[in-house]
Design a protein around this motif. Structure first.
Motif, PDB file in Angstrom:
ATOM      1  N   GLN A 601     -64.746  29.981  10.725  1.00 48.13           N
ATOM      2  CA  GLN A 601     -63.904  30.514  11.797  1.00 48.13           C
ATOM      3  C   GLN A 601     -62.708  31.240  11.161  1.00 48.13           C
ATOM      4  N   PRO A 602     -62.961  32.343  10.416  1.00 47.89           N
ATOM      5  CA  PRO A 602     -61.887  32.985   9.654  1.00 47.89           C
ATOM      6  C   PRO A 602     -60.767  33.543  10.524  1.00 47.89           C
ATOM      7  N   ARG A 603     -61.085  34.028  11.707  1.00 52.26           N
ATOM      8  CA  ARG A 603     -60.021  34.570  12.567  1.00 52.26           C
ATOM      9  C   ARG A 603     -59.065  33.454  12.998  1.00 52.26           C
ATOM     10  N   VAL A 604     -59.621  32.291  13.296  1.00 49.49           N
ATOM     11  CA  VAL A 604     -58.770  31.145  13.614  1.00 49.49           C
ATOM     12  C   VAL A 604     -57.939  30.775  12.388  1.00 49.49           C
ATOM     13  N   GLY A 605     -58.574  30.833  11.212  1.00 45.64           N
ATOM     14  CA  GLY A 605     -57.863  30.513   9.981  1.00 45.64           C
ATOM     15  C   GLY A 605     -56.705  31.454   9.728  1.00 45.64           C
ATOM     16  N   VAL A 606     -56.913  32.758   9.940  1.00 45.31           N
ATOM     17  CA  VAL A 606     -55.837  33.736   9.739  1.00 45.31           C
ATOM     18  C   VAL A 606     -54.695  33.461  10.709  1.00 45.31           C
ATOM     19  N   ARG A 607     -55.044  33.176  11.960  1.00 48.46           N
ATOM     20  CA  ARG A 607     -53.996  32.888  12.945  1.00 48.46           C
ATOM     21  C   ARG A 607     -53.186  31.658  12.535  1.00 48.46           C
ATOM     22  N   LEU A 608     -53.890  30.626  12.085  1.00 49.71           N
ATOM     23  CA  LEU A 608     -53.205  29.390  11.719  1.00 49.71           C
ATOM     24  C   LEU A 608     -52.334  29.558  10.479  1.00 49.71           C
ATOM     25  N   VAL A 609     -52.793  30.320   9.485  1.00 50.67           N
ATOM     26  CA  VAL A 609     -51.982  30.468   8.278  1.00 50.67           C
ATOM     27  C   VAL A 609     -50.736  31.300   8.569  1.00 50.67           C
ATOM     28  N   HIS A 610     -50.845  32.305   9.453  1.00 47.35           N
ATOM     29  CA  HIS A 610     -49.646  33.046   9.862  1.00 47.35           C
ATOM     30  C   HIS A 610     -48.688  32.134  10.635  1.00 47.35           C
ATOM     31  N   GLN A 611     -49.255  31.287  11.494  1.00 47.69           N
ATOM     32  CA  GLN A 611     -48.423  30.332  12.219  1.00 47.69           C
ATOM     33  C   GLN A 611     -47.764  29.359  11.251  1.00 47.69           C
ATOM     34  N   THR A 630     -55.071  30.870   0.620  1.00 44.36           N
ATOM     35  CA  THR A 630     -55.556  30.585   1.972  1.00 44.36           C
ATOM     36  C   THR A 630     -55.524  31.839   2.836  1.00 44.36           C
ATOM     37  N   LEU A 631     -54.437  32.587   2.742  1.00 44.77           N
ATOM     38  CA  LEU A 631     -54.321  33.824   3.517  1.00 44.77           C
ATOM     39  C   LEU A 631     -55.396  34.824   3.102  1.00 44.77           C
ATOM     40  N   ALA A 632     -55.588  34.990   1.804  1.00 45.47           N
ATOM     41  CA  ALA A 632     -56.593  35.936   1.314  1.00 45.47           C
ATOM     42  C   ALA A 632     -57.991  35.517   1.743  1.00 45.47           C
ATOM     43  N   ALA A 633     -58.288  34.210   1.670  1.00 42.65           N
ATOM     44  CA  ALA A 633     -59.611  33.729   2.059  1.00 42.65           C
ATOM     45  C   ALA A 633     -59.886  34.015   3.534  1.00 42.65           C
ATOM     46  N   GLY A 634     -58.861  33.848   4.386  1.00 45.35           N
ATOM     47  CA  GLY A 634     -59.037  34.136   5.803  1.00 45.35           C
ATOM     48  C   GLY A 634     -59.344  35.599   6.058  1.00 45.35           C
ATOM     49  N   TYR A 635     -58.571  36.497   5.457  1.00 43.34           N
ATOM     50  CA  TYR A 635     -58.801  37.932   5.657  1.00 43.34           C
ATOM     51  C   TYR A 635     -60.139  38.382   5.079  1.00 43.34           C
ATOM     52  N   LEU A 636     -60.528  37.822   3.930  1.00 41.49           N
ATOM     53  CA  LEU A 636     -61.835  38.173   3.370  1.00 41.49           C
ATOM     54  C   LEU A 636     -62.958  37.725   4.299  1.00 41.49           C
ATOM     55  N   GLY A 637     -62.776  36.564   4.950  1.00 44.79           N
ATOM     56  CA  GLY A 637     -63.769  36.101   5.905  1.00 44.79           C
ATOM     57  C   GLY A 637     -63.906  37.021   7.101  1.00 44.79           C
ATOM     58  N   VAL A 638     -62.807  37.639   7.504  1.00 42.94           N
ATOM     59  CA  VAL A 638     -62.830  38.572   8.632  1.00 42.94           C
ATOM     60  C   VAL A 638     -63.431  39.914   8.221  1.00 42.94           C
ATOM     61  N   LEU A 639     -63.076  40.407   7.025  1.00 47.66           N
ATOM     62  CA  LEU A 639     -63.411  41.768   6.628  1.00 47.66           C
ATOM     63  C   LEU A 639     -64.769  41.906   5.948  1.00 47.66           C
ATOM     64  N   LEU A 640     -65.197  40.887   5.205  1.00 49.69           N
ATOM     65  CA  LEU A 640     -66.432  41.005   4.435  1.00 49.69           C
ATOM     66  C   LEU A 640     -67.646  40.622   5.266  1.00 49.69           C
TER      67      LEU A 640
END
Length: 680
Positions: A601-611, A630-640
């Motif tokens: 759930q990378p989009r949830v992860g990105v939201r949570l790390v920004h929060q 953690t931030l990089a892993a979330g964005y890579l999950g969304v983009l890749l």
């Protein structure tokens, strides 16, 4: 000048000759023999017969700090120099320092440049760098800018004013003494820009020396907290990063254990990444060198990383141990409490891992929490007189543990969830640990992750093991999971409370109203309401099963339950939550972000790390490496693409797992007393 001597016969005469060759001839030399068992003392005595400026003082072995202090007490000159028994001086050493002190009455300590020699005494051409300006207090928290005490000349009045070297401290005793001088504020510590000292490197006792150097540095920090607490608070992370990088670099120069060098460097990066990145010319070569050396070492002599052994999950069942407990204390009964709820697929393996323990004085309490599957029947089919099954209506994990505690009678209590596993030596290690450290009430271990089928994932929980404080538990929970804990019954007695939740008054230890986070709520109460210490063992003795379903996978409920921990703690420790609550929320949100990314759930992860960052921005300074990863892993999950992300994730997990294994191995080397005792 003062020369501490301990078994230095191979190099001692060469060292003393560089003193006799000084262009300044008006000096006295006090050689303090620190209980040598070789010819060192007789060499000094023979030389003193022909040179009246040399005197020999003998003492039983007491360490370099006491030897230097005794030498100073025997000196008469207004200026004092130290010289280690294997280092060398330039002929102008004493004259250059004397002229500098005569020209500047406020100069307390002078030092020069240092050139490194091989163990055989040949020049390497390498010269230590040092500041060209007077030293500041933060300079002395990191690595020694003066390199060695052989490089100093100081005023006697300074030594008398701040006191001698700390007795019993053989590493970082020089830094600690310089820090006292500079914090006093009356004198400056300044360099002379020329090579006047030659420092001999040695390959002897590498691993133990580097570990003792780190222990000495930690003692330095502890002393500095007494007279410069604000200095330590402001610079500790950066100082630790630089010191660990220095130890990594030193492991290269001395050709120590490659894994040890990597461990130092990884911990340095974790301590203060931005500080190290400001010096890429030092950080990058050191990091690449220690990693490259480890890879070359592994390529030449492949060493399989030890995977968690699981012989106890075979269908044929475990091999029961014959040995019992340590022979040097009476066997202590350990109560093992295993909550059971619809875990038929895993409970047999969990139970067999308990029965396979090398420590056999156990009572095993399986608390069936209203299961509807075949788990209880599987437990009943197990023939072991130590096993007892207790059944109750469903109360949740906390309620099942509480029932197990009520039914138990052991002096120590251990918990194991019905889907986790233990290594066979798990209980023995914890019993040894608790018996060796009576001040420790809660003992926990590192954990290795396994998948639903019980296969190792190659990654570990490697939490902090020592100096566990309430705020560390709240923010980082080093205990990690309930299956890794063994504690004293007296600890439970200290947090017991009475309540009527099910129609009758009962004793409780965990809070039955929690369906998640019940363990961290309990650990915080132990830390805040009792005087027992909490300490870990640096071995992965628990196998923690990771599943994609169940309580731990429901991120929103997990955060809500964790928030309840803060709310409850605030009722009896409001100041504690006021100080640490925001930081704890930030780190908990970052943890949940990682969980979301792992659950695809990378989009949830990105939201949570920004929060998380918005809640507590200072984590970017405190733990930049973990936060940015953690931030990089979330964005890579969304983009890749999913396939490419999965491949990258597998590669990163292998790298992280290897690093974690190195940390566990290094921790075991640094704290051998937390491993098997002599009787195990």
């Amino acid at each position: 000048m003062v020369v501490p001597v301990f078994n230095a016969a191979p190099h001692l005469l060469a060292t003393l000759r560089t003193v006799q060759q000084q262009t300044l001839s008006n000096w006295e030399l006090i050689a303090v023999d620190d209980g040598s068992t070789d010819a060192s003392a007789s060499l000094v005595a023979e030389l003193a017969q022909s040179d009246h400026r040399i005197r020999l003082v003998r003492q039983a072995n007491a360490g370099v700090s006491i030897a230097r202090n005794r030498g100073v007490a025997a000196c008469r000159a207004p200026l004092i120099a130290f010289l280690d028994a294997d280092d060398l001086w330039h002929p102008d050493k004493l004259l250059a320092h004397l002229e500098r002190h005569q020209a500047d009455g406020d100069l307390g300590v002078s030092f020069a440049r240092v050139e490194f020699l091989t163990p055989a005494g040949r020049p390497t051409g390498l010269v230590a760098s040092h500041p060209q300006l007077p030293l500041r207090p933060p300079d002395l928290l990191c690595e020694n800018p003066t390199t060695t005490t052989s490089n100093w000349v100081l005023r006697r009045e300074v030594f008398e004013a701040v006191g001698g070297f700390l007795e019993g401290l053989s590493y970082s005793e020089d830094l600690e003494w310089l820090l006292r001088v500079i914090c006093d504020g009356r004198w400056r510590i300044e360099p002379i820009d020329r090579v006047l000292t030659y420092y001999r490197t040695s390959a002897g006792g590498l691993s133990s020396s580097l570990e003792k150097m780190e222990e000495g540095w930690l003692r330095l920090i502890g002393e500095a907290r007494r007279y410069a607490p604000e200095l330590v608070a402001a610079h500790f992370a950066a100082a630790q990063a630089v010191h660990l990088r220095y130890l990594a670099r030193r492991s290269l120069r001395l050709r120590g254990d490659p894994a040890q060098g990597v461990d130092f460097m990884v911990r340095a990066l974790q301590s203060d990444l931005p500080r190290l990145l400001r010096e890429p010319h030092r950080t990058s070569p050191t990091a690449l060198a220690v990693l490259g050396r480890l890879l070359i070492h592994r390529a030449r002599a492949p060493l399989a990383s030890p995977a968690p052994p699981t012989p106890f999950i075979h269908a044929d069942g475990p091999t029961r141990p014959d040995a019992v407990s340590r022979p040097d204390f009476p066997a202590t009964l350990v109560s093992v409490v295993m909550p059971l709820y619809n875990s038929a697929a895993t409970v047999r393996a969990s139970l067999e891992s308990v029965m396979a323990q090398t420590y056999t004085n156990l009572e095993i309490l399986v608390v069936d929490d209203g299961s509807t599957d075949e788990g209880v029947a599987l437990c009943r089919s197990t023939e072991d007189p130590r096993l007892r099954i207790v059944q109750q209506k469903n109360r949740g994990l906390a309620g099942a543990r509480n029932t197990g505690i009520r039914e138990s009678s052991g002096s120590f209590v251990a918990f194991l969830d019905s889907d986790d596993l233990w290594l066979p030596e798990k209980i023995q290690r914890h019993v040894d640990h608790l018996c060796a450290h009576p001040e420790v009430g809660v003992s926990y271990s590192c954990s290795a992750f396994i998948d639903g089928a019980g296969k190792s994932l190659g990654i570990y929980q490697t939490p902090a093991l020592h100096h566990i404080t309430p705020d560390l538990i709240l923010c980082r929970n080093p205990i990690s999971n309930g299956s890794c804990v063994v504690l004293r019954r007296q600890v439970l007695d200290g947090i017991r409370f009475e309540a009527n939740l099910y129609g009758t008054t009962e004793s409780y230890w965990f809070d039955d109203s929690f369906r998640q986070s019940e363990d961290i709520e309990c650990w915080i109460r132990i830390a805040l309401q009792t005087s027992w210490q909490i300490e870990g063992i640096g071995e992965a003795l628990t196998l923690y099963r990771v599943s994609s379903g169940g309580l731990s996978a429901n991120i929103e409920k997990q955060f809500a339950s964790w928030q309840r921990v803060l709310d409850k703690t605030a009722t009896y420790a409001p100041d504690f939550i006021a100080r640490h609550g925001r930081r704890a929320r930030g780190y908990q949100l970052r943890y949940l972000a990682r969980r979301a990314i792992q659950e695809r759930q990378p989009r949830v992860g990105v939201r949570l790390v920004h929060q998380s960052i918005g809640t507590y921005p200072r984590q970017l300074l405190e733990e930049p490496f973990r936060t940015l990863i953690t931030l990089a892993a979330g964005y890579l999950g969304v983009l890749l693409p999913a396939s490419l992300h999965s491949l990258l994730e597998r590669v990163m997990m292998r790298v992280i797992g290897a690093m974690q294994r190195l940390r566990i191995d290094a921790s075991a080397r640094r704290h051998p007393d937390s491993r098997a005792s002599k009787g195990a």
